[in-house]
Scaffold this motif. Structure first.
Motif, PDB file in Angstrom:
ATOM      1  N   ALA A  95      -1.871   0.562   3.202  1.00 10.37           N
ATOM      2  CA  ALA A  95      -0.644   0.683   2.150  1.00 10.37           C
ATOM      3  C   ALA A  95       0.395   1.633   2.569  1.00 10.37           C
ATOM      4  CB  ALA A  95      -1.192   0.963   0.725  1.00 10.37           C
TER       5      ALA A  95
ATOM      6  N   LYS B 247       2.792  -8.283   3.189  1.00 10.44           N
ATOM      7  CA  LYS B 247       1.708  -9.141   2.744  1.00 10.44           C
ATOM      8  C   LYS B 247       1.223 -10.073   4.152  1.00 10.44           C
ATOM      9  CE  LYS B 247       3.541  -9.960  -1.857  1.00 10.44           C
ATOM     10  NZ  LYS B 247       4.275 -10.999  -2.661  1.00 10.44           N
TER      11      LYS B 247
ATOM     12  N   ASN C  48      -1.213  -7.710   5.795  1.00  9.98           N
ATOM     13  CA  ASN C  48      -2.314  -7.039   5.127  1.00  9.98           C
ATOM     14  C   ASN C  48      -1.924  -5.344   4.936  1.00  9.98           C
ATOM     15  OD1 ASN C  48      -3.520  -9.269   4.316  1.00  9.98           O
ATOM     16  ND2 ASN C  48      -4.578  -9.176   6.215  1.00  9.98           N
TER      17      ASN C  48
ATOM     18  N   GLU D 204      -0.073  -3.369   1.848  1.00 13.10           N
ATOM     19  CA  GLU D 204       0.677  -3.327   0.622  1.00 13.10           C
ATOM     20  C   GLU D 204       1.821  -2.318   0.404  1.00 13.10           C
ATOM     21  OE1 GLU D 204      -0.610  -3.290  -4.227  1.00 13.10           O
ATOM     22  OE2 GLU D 204      -2.070  -2.746  -2.833  1.00 13.10           O
TER      23      GLU D 204
END
Length: 100
Positions: free
Chosen positions: A27, A57, A60, A62
């Motif tokens: 993230a 997205k 993967n 975030e």
């Protein structure tokens, strides 16, 4: 991963995500400043945030938030809320403004 002038900048999503990938990030939080002091996100800010969220997205990774920082406070895309710096005596705190 961008630098710009007084009125704008160019953001390369590849540079942002290659850095995240090299760090094995799951993230990221994006941030940039508005030297003019305006806490309101521009249309370009909104479009770039959406592009980067879509790219994240696919990878993967975030995008947890995109924060606009000024000398007088900050705006959080995740909260869709601006916070203004307020002085109370010798102390400063952040006060939520009405959502945009």
């Amino acid at each position: 991963m961008s630098s710009g002038g007084i009125v704008g900048t160019v953001v390369d999503p590849r540079l942002i995500f290659v850095t995240a990938l090299k760090a094995n990030a799951c993230a990221i939080i994006l941030a940039h400043n508005h030297p003019c002091g305006n806490l309101t996100p521009s249309m370009g800010d909104k479009k770039m945030t959406n592009r980067l969220m879509d790219a994240g997205k696919l990878l993967n990774i975030e995008v947890l938030d995109h924060i606009i920082v000024t000398s007088g406070g900050y705006y959080s895309f995740a909260e869709q809320m601006a916070y203004e710096k307020v002085q109370h005596g010798k102390s400063f705190y952040l006060e939520a403004l009405q959502p945009f």
